[in-house]
Design an enzyme around this catalytic site. Sequence first.
Site, PDB file in Angstrom:
ATOM      1  N   ASN A  38      43.398  48.458  65.361  1.00  0.00           N
ATOM      2  CA  ASN A  38      44.536  48.005  64.560  1.00  0.00           C
ATOM      3  C   ASN A  38      44.067  46.753  63.838  1.00  0.00           C
ATOM      4  OD1 ASN A  38      45.835  50.007  65.965  1.00  0.00           O
ATOM      5  ND2 ASN A  38      47.304  48.666  66.981  1.00  0.00           N
ATOM      6  N   TYR A  43      44.812  43.980  60.673  1.00  0.00           N
ATOM      7  CA  TYR A  43      45.700  43.430  59.646  1.00  0.00           C
ATOM      8  C   TYR A  43      45.052  42.308  58.851  1.00  0.00           C
ATOM      9  CZ  TYR A  43      49.371  46.269  61.577  1.00  0.00           C
ATOM     10  OH  TYR A  43      50.115  47.360  61.979  1.00  0.00           O
ATOM     11  N   HIS A  74      53.503  51.202  74.288  1.00  0.00           N
ATOM     12  CA  HIS A  74      53.574  50.301  73.133  1.00  0.00           C
ATOM     13  C   HIS A  74      54.631  49.235  73.453  1.00  0.00           C
ATOM     14  CE1 HIS A  74      52.611  50.102  68.577  1.00  0.00           C
ATOM     15  NE2 HIS A  74      53.315  49.025  68.844  1.00  0.00           N
ATOM     16  N   GLU A 130      46.183  51.430  63.149  1.00  0.00           N
ATOM     17  CA  GLU A 130      47.204  50.705  62.382  1.00  0.00           C
ATOM     18  C   GLU A 130      46.514  49.907  61.287  1.00  0.00           C
ATOM     19  OE1 GLU A 130      49.954  48.134  64.463  1.00  0.00           O
ATOM     20  OE2 GLU A 130      50.244  49.608  66.070  1.00  0.00           O
ATOM     21  N   GLU A 181      47.435  47.518  71.779  1.00  0.00           N
ATOM     22  CA  GLU A 181      47.216  46.080  71.625  1.00  0.00           C
ATOM     23  C   GLU A 181      47.532  45.272  72.880  1.00  0.00           C
ATOM     24  OE1 GLU A 181      49.268  44.666  68.149  1.00  0.00           O
ATOM     25  OE2 GLU A 181      48.073  45.890  66.793  1.00  0.00           O
ATOM     26  N   ARG A 192      50.905  59.156  64.672  1.00  0.00           N
ATOM     27  CA  ARG A 192      50.823  58.329  65.878  1.00  0.00           C
ATOM     28  C   ARG A 192      52.209  57.766  66.188  1.00  0.00           C
ATOM     29  NH1 ARG A 192      49.100  52.267  66.776  1.00  0.00           N
ATOM     30  NH2 ARG A 192      49.174  52.337  69.038  1.00  0.00           N
TER      31      ARG A 192
HETATM   32  C1  FCB Z   1      51.174  45.430  65.391  1.00  0.00           C
HETATM   33  C2  FCB Z   1      52.035  46.263  66.306  1.00  0.00           C
HETATM   34  C3  FCB Z   1      53.000  47.159  65.574  1.00  0.00           C
HETATM   35  C4  FCB Z   1      53.611  46.470  64.366  1.00  0.00           C
HETATM   36  C5  FCB Z   1      52.546  45.834  63.510  1.00  0.00           C
HETATM   37  C6  FCB Z   1      53.070  45.175  62.277  1.00  0.00           C
HETATM   38  O1  FCB Z   1      50.675  44.333  66.098  1.00  0.00           O
HETATM   39  O2  FCB Z   1      51.239  47.095  67.133  1.00  0.00           O
HETATM   40  O3  FCB Z   1      53.964  47.601  66.487  1.00  0.00           O
HETATM   41  O4  FCB Z   1      54.580  45.579  64.759  1.00  0.00           O
HETATM   42  O5  FCB Z   1      51.817  44.917  64.284  1.00  0.00           O
END
Ligand code: FCB
Length: 461
Positions: free
Chosen positions: A293, A295, A122, A354, A167, A78
Amino acid sequence: MPDRYDLPAGFRWGAATAAYQIEGAVAEDGRGPSVWDTFTARPGAIRDGHTGAVACDHYHRYPEDIALMKGLGLDGYRFSIAWSRIQPVGSGPVNPAGLAFYDRLADALLDAGITPLPTLFHWDLPQALEDEGGWLDRDTAYRFAEYAAIVADRLGDRIPAWITLNEPFVHTVFGYAMGVHAPGRTLMFEALPAAHHQLLGHGLAASVLHDRGLEVMLSNNLTPVEPASPSAADTAAAQAYDTLHNRLFTDPVLLGRYPDLSALGVPDDIYGAVRPGDLDLIHAPGLDGLGVNYYNPTRVAAPTDPVLPFDLVDIPDAPHTAFGWPVVPDALRRLLLGLRDTYGTALPPVTITENGCSVAESTAPDQPRIDYLATHLDALAQAVAEGVDVRGYYTWSLLDNFEWAEGLFSQRFGLVHVDFETQKRTPRASYAWYRDLIAAHRARRPPVGDHGGGGTPVTSG
Ligand code: FCB
């Protein structure tokens, strides 16, 4: 308990990057300036005054980077396309040298047996469009669809699936509401027309891609939201935050309507941005896959000052990454189950587009990253075993890169270390770990057809 080795046969393994974070070569071959070139030049905007002017120099070093991907055994890669390489001022004439770069990149990936998965946007809007209002201007959505058509006409013969936006939540809130990312506007809730116009741009571009027989995904940053306590005030604040972060960007696409925005104090028509027919343009093209995505989860308490209807609070009981983000792998499982519960049959197959963590440069054997990836992939496998259709996983990131407001050195997300002085790439322990996982998973769950038997069970019993 199912684990990562139980992911289904044919599960796609990948890694992710984005144009401004890795390419460099910002003034080469006719690329026009983007909002990130402008924003990084603003004194104090970026840690240590860094910019993406060189970053990983991937524009020149992509063959070496593809060799690294091949070494991992990736199914897919990607990356994002820099709009201002294709149309230097965001509309009108096409820059052939810019298109040619992505053409070379796509061919080199395919030669290495890796499927390209491009993201059209992006966060690096051509500066000329920002000068006319950027995503606050409705016309930007129409320009985005024209750009999508140009790129799809050139690469659609070789690239089957496309991501429109990355995002839109983060871009809207960080870029237009709080001003910590480009374009650096500080509009608070009045930034939300930028969200609507991105979603409109998604819908228009999705139609363009579908007309050409291509599959369409949208990558949303999603976070499971938990109230800091069971109190009514904390619960209401958590709901308001969930609306803003998650549902505002997913409901229109999957359900064809916005969630109730009253708890945010935002009018239903988002300050006049939503026009009759818009939700149909956003929803009707449909989505072939939802990019997630993920985290960390978010803990929310009732507001202590009246500016916002919520307070974001830490999760002190969890370990934290170098970025200070709480590490809660099971929240990924809960997020995926929650998507299925919320959207039911309207939820298309999910791809994790992500997931990863930054580790401090000094942390020697890279164990925190390996632990992060392993535990999140196990949580993902559990969600799959509980019936969520997840097709692939693209870890963030292949390489250390320009981490937006954090600059180059402080947040290292790569499976591969990059020395930004010499551009030397050094695979970390997590690189070998991911390579071995991919190989072991394939051996355990051969892609259907590889062993003639077919019918490989989706999960272990
Ligand atoms: C996300 C972004 C990516 C990167 C990660 C750590 O929010 O999409 O570009 O910065 O965080």
